[in-house]
Motif scaffolding. Structure first.
Motif, PDB file in Angstrom:
ATOM      1  N   LEU A  33       6.945  20.608  53.268  1.00  0.00           N
ATOM      2  CA  LEU A  33       8.074  21.224  52.563  1.00  0.00           C
ATOM      3  C   LEU A  33       9.119  21.710  53.560  1.00  0.00           C
ATOM      4  O   LEU A  33      10.322  21.565  53.339  1.00  0.00           O
ATOM      5  N   MET A  34       8.638  22.281  54.650  1.00  0.00           N
ATOM      6  CA  MET A  34       9.588  22.733  55.662  1.00  0.00           C
ATOM      7  C   MET A  34      10.370  21.555  56.233  1.00  0.00           C
ATOM      8  O   MET A  34      11.577  21.627  56.433  1.00  0.00           O
ATOM      9  N   ASP A  35       9.649  20.475  56.458  1.00  0.00           N
ATOM     10  CA  ASP A  35      10.325  19.289  56.978  1.00  0.00           C
ATOM     11  C   ASP A  35      11.319  18.731  55.954  1.00  0.00           C
ATOM     12  O   ASP A  35      12.422  18.311  56.301  1.00  0.00           O
ATOM     13  N   ALA A  36      10.888  18.737  54.708  1.00  0.00           N
ATOM     14  CA  ALA A  36      11.766  18.216  53.657  1.00  0.00           C
ATOM     15  C   ALA A  36      13.038  19.053  53.583  1.00  0.00           C
ATOM     16  O   ALA A  36      14.142  18.521  53.434  1.00  0.00           O
ATOM     17  N   GLU A  37      12.866  20.350  53.707  1.00  0.00           N
ATOM     18  CA  GLU A  37      14.031  21.220  53.676  1.00  0.00           C
ATOM     19  C   GLU A  37      14.963  20.893  54.838  1.00  0.00           C
ATOM     20  O   GLU A  37      16.185  20.778  54.677  1.00  0.00           O
ATOM     21  N   ALA A  38      14.360  20.738  56.004  1.00  0.00           N
ATOM     22  CA  ALA A  38      15.172  20.428  57.184  1.00  0.00           C
ATOM     23  C   ALA A  38      15.912  19.102  57.004  1.00  0.00           C
ATOM     24  O   ALA A  38      17.106  18.998  57.289  1.00  0.00           O
ATOM     25  N   LEU A  39      15.207  18.099  56.497  1.00  0.00           N
ATOM     26  CA  LEU A  39      15.836  16.799  56.262  1.00  0.00           C
ATOM     27  C   LEU A  39      16.993  16.928  55.280  1.00  0.00           C
ATOM     28  O   LEU A  39      18.049  16.336  55.456  1.00  0.00           O
ATOM     29  N   CYS A  40      16.744  17.710  54.281  1.00  0.00           N
ATOM     30  CA  CYS A  40      17.740  17.882  53.241  1.00  0.00           C
ATOM     31  C   CYS A  40      18.994  18.554  53.803  1.00  0.00           C
ATOM     32  O   CYS A  40      20.120  18.155  53.505  1.00  0.00           O
ATOM     33  N   ILE A  41      18.766  19.538  54.642  1.00  0.00           N
ATOM     34  CA  ILE A  41      19.906  20.228  55.253  1.00  0.00           C
ATOM     35  C   ILE A  41      20.678  19.265  56.141  1.00  0.00           C
ATOM     36  O   ILE A  41      21.889  19.180  56.093  1.00  0.00           O
ATOM     37  N   TRP A  42      19.942  18.499  56.914  1.00  0.00           N
ATOM     38  CA  TRP A  42      20.613  17.566  57.821  1.00  0.00           C
ATOM     39  C   TRP A  42      21.367  16.489  57.064  1.00  0.00           C
ATOM     40  O   TRP A  42      22.485  16.134  57.414  1.00  0.00           O
TER      41      TRP A  42
END
Lengths: 608, 213
Positions: free
Chosen positions: A566-575
Motif C-alpha cells: 500500500l505504501m508503494d502504491a501510494e508512492a506510485l500514485c503520487i509520482w
C-alpha cells in the motif's frame, strides 16, 4: 553497454517533472500559508551556510553538481535552500537547465519530515532530506564536512528529534509528541507546526517557474498532518537491505521513468501527452536488453545486470515512499470526526485517515456505509437511521420480486434461471472456511445468497459480478514482447480486488482503503503495479514466459504484504500524478465501483 | 527457467481441465495431485495450477495441469490458457444434462484456440451421485466415439478412475510424442530431456494459427 544512457540525466523529462512536482507542492503549500497570513514577511537571516555541498545525479564524477547549502530564518520559520553554483565545475556536462532541476528553493521545515545522515567509511558524508509528502531530495554530499553543524543549527530553530529506531535519522516536528499527535489528528496541522509561519521568503537565487504553480499538489497536500507517525524499519541502520542505496539514489531520474513506464504500459498507451520522449527511450532500451541476453544462452543463473534497474526498488531505497501505515481508526478517534449530530465534518480528512490506517472492525458497519456512498457524509445520525429503514424496505421489495417468481415463470425466464443457478453455485463455495459462513445450513449463507440475487435483480444487466472489462490496453513492454497479456495474470487480482491473494482481514482492510479514493480513484491498479514491481527483477531476469508468469503470479497468493505494498502504491500514485490518471482508459472502474446508471444502462421491465 | 535438481523428469506435459462451472474440475485436480477433495472448494477464477510427476512407460512425466474457470464470464480469458497444451480433459457432470450438452461448445473452444493435435478426453464426473444421474454412460460413450475422444467416467469424491483418467491421457500424449519423434527420424528430442514443453504442432506446417499471440 547502455550504462551511460541509463545514467544520463540530460533531457530527462521525468526527472524534471518529478522535481517540478516536488517543488511545486512545496511552493503551493507555502503559498496557501501565505494566504492565511496577515503579517508582512520579516527580513530573512542566513543562519547557516555551507559551500561545496554537492549532489551526484549520476555515477559519473563529471556530472556532480556543487552548490551552496543554506539555512534561512525568517520570523519563526526556518527554510533550507541549496543552490548550484553558476559556474559549473570544469568538466561538468550538465546544462544550466539541468542544474536548475536540482535547485532546492526555500523549502520550509514544516514540509520536512526527516533528515538522515550518512557517514560512510569511505567517501563523503551526506544527508537525505525527506519531505512530509514522502518525496525526498537527492543526497547532499558535504565535501567539506559540516553535517553535524548543519543539524545542530536546525535544532536551534525547529524541533528536531533523533529517531528512537535509527540514530542516524532526525525527525523534524516530532509528531510522536502526544500533544502534537492529538492536535494533528484533529486536522490542525498548521497549529502544530513549529515553524508554520508565512513562507513568503525571497531568496534571490531562486526563481519560481510560473508553470509550477499550476501543478496540483492535491495528493501531497495536507500530508504534513500525518498523525501518529513513526520512522519505521525502512530506516533501520542495521539492515543493509533496507539501507538507502546510494547507487539507486543516483539513478534518481529512473524512479519516475519506470514508475510512469510501468503505469502507462499497464494502463494505457501512447497518446502523446508529454511523455513521448520517455516512451521512445523505453522502446529503444528494451531490445538492447534482450539482445544482450542472447549472448548468455544456457545460463542458469539470473544475471541481474541484464535487468534494467528498478528505480523504485522499494526495499532498498525509498526516494519516494508512501507514508508509514497507521493503526486502524478506532471509536474514540472516529467520534472526533463527527459533529454533535453525527455529520462528518471533514470527509477528506476522514478518508485520508482511513486510507492510512483502515478501520477497527466494529466501525466498519457504520463507516463503510459512508465510504461506499450509502450514506452521505453530511447525514446526521437520525438521517442515517431513517435512510437505513427506507433502504431496508426497498431491499425487501426487490427481494420479494424474485421470490415471487413461480417455478413456471422461472422456466420461461432464462436469464433469471441462469443467474440464480450461478449464484447458488457460487454461494455454497464462498468463504466457507470462514467461521461466519462455516457449516451446513448456515443462515449467513442464505443471507449472502439473498443479497446477491436481490442485487442481481436490482442491477440486472450489470450482472452481479461484472466488474472488469479492464486492462485491455497495450501492455507493459516486457509482457508484450513475451506474449504476456497483462489482462490475464492480473485478472484475478483486479476482478476480486485481491480477495484471493490476502487473508480475509487484510482483504477488508485493503478494500476500505481503496474505497477512500485517496489519493486516487484507481489505487487498486497502482497496487497491482506495486506488487509487480517487487518481482520485476525475478520476472525479467528469469525471462518468464506467459505460462510461467501466470503460474508465478498465481502462486503469490498469500505472500503479498498489504502494508508495504500500500505504501508503494501510494508512492506510485503520487509520482504518476495526473499523468498516471490520464493513462487510465476512460470507463475503467475505479477502486470503488460507482453505481452510475449512465455507465451501466439497466434493462427495465424485463422481469415482470 | 532454471531447473531445480530435485525436479527431474523426461517430459513436461501441459494439460488443461475444461468444462462447465461446478462439474468438479478443481476436485479432479486436487484428487490427482494431492489426493484431496473439498465439497465447497472456491470457484476458480482465471486459472489455477498443479503438477504431479509420474511414470508412463518407463518415462518420468511431469504433468502440469491447468485448471481453468468454467464460468461463462471468464470465457474470454480462459481460451488463452490453451496455448501449448498437449492434452485437454473436458469434464461434464453426469447429474447435469446441460453440462453434457455444453460439451460441444467446449470442443469448439478447443478447436478455435488450442493446437489442432491436442489430445482430448471426455470425462463424466460425479458418478458417486448415482441416484441423480441424468446423463447415460452410453450416450456419452457414443458421442465421444463420434468426436474421436477418449472417454471415462470418474468420481473425484470417491477417487474412482481419477488416476486412470490422467494416466490414460498422459500415456496417449506420450505415444504421440514418441511416435512423432520416431517418424521424423529424430531421437527422443534432447530439448524434451531438458524438461522443456513440447508442442504437438511443432515444426510441421501448423494447421491452425495459435491463439492470442
Amino acid at each position: 553497454m547502455q550504462e551511460p544512457e541509463l545514467h544520463d540525466l540530460s533531457d530527462d523529462a521525468d526527472y524534471a517533472a518529478s522535481q517540478q512536482q516536488a517543488s511545486a507542492s512545496v511552493m503551493l503549500r507555502s503559498d496557501s500559508t501565505k494566504q492565511s497570513s496577515s503579517s508582512e514577511p520579516d527580513s530573512a537571516e542566513i543562519v547557516f551556510t555551507k559551500d561545496n555541498v554537492a549532489i551526484h545525479p549520476t555515477q559519473f564524477a563529471s556530472e556532480r553538481i556543487s552548490g551552496r547549502l543554506k539555512l534561512i530564518k525568517q520570523g519563526s520559520s526556518l527554510f533550507m535552500t541549496w543552490i548550484p553554483y553558476n559556474t559549473p565545475s570544469s568538466n561538468a556536462t550538465l546544462s544550466e537547465k539541468d542544474r536548475n532541476l536540482y535547485t532546492i528553493r526555500a523549502v520550509p521545515f514544516t514540509d520536512i519530515r526527516s533528515i538522515r545522515k550518512h557517514n560512510p567509511a569511505l567517501g563523503w558524508q551526506y544527508i537525505i532530506v525527506v519531505l512530509s509528502s514522502g518525496l525526498a531530495y537527492p543526497p547532499l554530499y558535504f565535501y567539506n564536512g559540516g553535517v553535524k553543524e548543519f543539524l545542530a543549527t536546525i535544532k536551534q530553530h525547529v524541533l528536531l528529534v533523533r529517531s528512537a529506531e535509527d540514530a542516524n535519522v532526525f525527525i523534524v516536528n516530532d509528531f510522536q509528541n502526544p500533544l502534537q499527535r492529538t492536535l494533528s489528528s484533529l486536522e490542525m496541522p498548521r497549529a502544530v507546526s513549529i515553524a508554520g509561519e508565512p513562507s513568503n521568503i525571497s531568496v534571490n537565487e531562486s526563481t519560481l517557474n510560473e508553470n509550477e504553480e499550476r501543478i496540483d499538489s492535491g495528493a501531497n497536500d495536507g500530508s504534513s498532518s500525518v498523525s501518529p507517525y513513526r520512522v519505521r524499519s525502512r530506516q533501520r541502520v542495521n539492515d543493509p537491505a533496507r539501507d538507502i542505496s546510494i547507487q539507486v539514489l543516483e539513478k534518481f531520474s529512473l524512479v519516475t521513468r519506470f514508475a510512469r513506464e510501468t503505469t502507462s504500459q499497464l494502463f494505457g498507451e501512447t497518446q502523446s501527452n508529454g511523455f513521448g520522449a520517455i516512451e521512445r527511450r523505453t522502446l529503444e532500451e528494451t531490445p538492447r536488453v534482450r539482445s544482450k541476453k542472447s549472448f548468455n544462452v544456457g545460463e542458469k543463473y539470473v544475471d541481474e545486470s541484464l535487468v534494467p534497474p528498478d528505480p523504485l526498488e522499494f526495499d532498498k531505497l525509498s526516494l519516494v515512499w508512501g507514508k508509514p501505515r497507521q493503526t486502524p481508526l478506532g471509536s474514540d478517534e472516529w467520534i472526533t470526526f463527527l459533529d454533535s449530530e453525527g455529520r462528518v465534518m471533514d470527509s477528506e480528512s476522514l478518508r485520508r485517515r482511513i486510507f492510512y490506517g483502515g478501520l477497527d472492525h466494529n466501525l466498519r458497519k457504520e463507516v463503510w456505509g459512508l465510504l461506499l456512498g450509502y450514506y452521505s457524509y453530511d447525514s446526521t445520525y437520525a438521517e442515517r437511521e431513517y435512510l437505513k429503514s427506507v433502504k431496508k424496505s426497498e431491499y425487501e421489495t426487490i427481494k420479494s420480486q424474485w421470490q415471487s417468481i413461480s417455478p413456471a415463470q422461472a422456466r420461461r425466464f432464462t436469464k433469471f434461471r441462469e443467474r440464480k443457478g450461478l449464484i447458488d453455485k457460487d454461494v455454497v463455495r464462498t468463504d466457507r472456511l470462514l467461521a461466519f459462513y462455516d457449516g451446513d445450513e448456515n443462515p449467513n449463507v442464505t443471507v449472502l445468497r439473498d443479497i446477491l440475487l436481490t442485487y442481481s435483480f436490482y442491477n440486472f444487466d450489470l450482472g452481479y459480478c461484472q466488474l472488469v472489462e479492464l486492462l485491455d490496453s497495450p501492455l507493459h513492454k516486457y509482457f508484450e514482447q513475451h506474449d504476456c497479456l497483462n489482462y490475464f495474470f492480473c485478472f484475478r487480482w483486479i476482478l476480486i480486488q485481491f480477495k484471493r491473494e490476502l487473508e480475509f482481514e487484510s482483504t477488508m482492510r485493503l478494500w476500505e482503503v481503496l474505497w477512500t479514493h485517496y489519493p486516487c480513484e484507481h489505487l487498486h491498479l497502482y497496487f497491482c503495479v506495486a506488487v509487480l514491481k517487487r518481482y520485476r527483477k525475478k520476472i525479467m531476469g528469469e525471462r518468464m514466459d506467459f505460462d510461467t508468469l501466470l503460474k508465478f503470479i498465481n502462486e503469490l497468493s498469500g505472500q503479498i504484504d498489504l502494508d508495504s505494498n500500500l505504501m508503494d502504491a501510494e508512492a506510485l500514485c503520487i509520482w504518476a500524478g495526473e499523468n498516471g490518471a490520464a493513462r487510465i482508459p476512460p470507463g475503467t472502474p475505479p477502486s470503488l465501483p460507482i453505481d452510475d446508471v449512465s455507465l451501466y444502462p439497466q434493462l427495465e421491465d424485463e422481469v415482470l | 527457467m532454471a531447473r531445480r535438481p530435485d525436479d527431474e523428469y523426461d517430459y513436461l506435459f501441459k494439460v488443461v481441465l475444461i468444462g462447465d462451472s461446478g462439474v468438479g474440475k478443481s476436485n479432479l485436480l486436487s484428487r490427482f495431485t494431492r489426493n484431496e477433495f473439498c465439497l465447497e472448494s472456491k470457484s476458480t477464477i482465471g486459472v489455477e495450477f498443479a503438477t504431479r510427476t509420474l511414470e508412463v512407460e518407463g518415462r518420468t512425466i511431469k504433468a502440469q495441469i491447468w485448471d481453468t474457470a468454467g464460468q461463462e464470464r471468464y470465457r474470454a480469458i480462459t481460451s488463452a490458457y490453451y496455448r501449448g497444451a498437449l492434452g485437454a480433459l473436458l469434464v461434464y457432470d453426469v447429474t447435469k444434462p446441460t453440462t453434457f450438452e455444453n460439451v460441444s461448445r467446449w470442443l469448439k473452444e478447443l478447436r478455435d484456440h488450442a493446437d489442432a493435435n491436442i489430445v482430448i478426453m471426455l470425462i463424466g464426473n460425479k458418478t458417486d451421485l448415482k441416484h441423480l444421474r441424468a446423463v447415460a454412460t452410453e450416450d456419452a460413450q457414443s458421442y465421444a466415439e463420434k468426436e474421436g475422444l477418449s472417454f471415462i467416467e470418474t468420481s473425484a469424491l470417491e477417487a474412482t478412475n481419477v488416476e486412470k483418467a490422467f494416466h490414460t491421457i498422459l500415456a496417449e500424449i506420450y505415444r504421440i510424442i514418441s511416435k512423432k519423434s520416431l517418424s521424423s527420424g529424430e531421437p527422443a528430442p534432447a530439448s524434451v530431456k531438458e524438461g522443456k514443453t513440447i508442442t504437438v504442432g511443432g515444426p510441421e506446417p501448423t494447421k491452425k494459427a495459435c491463439c492470442t499471440s
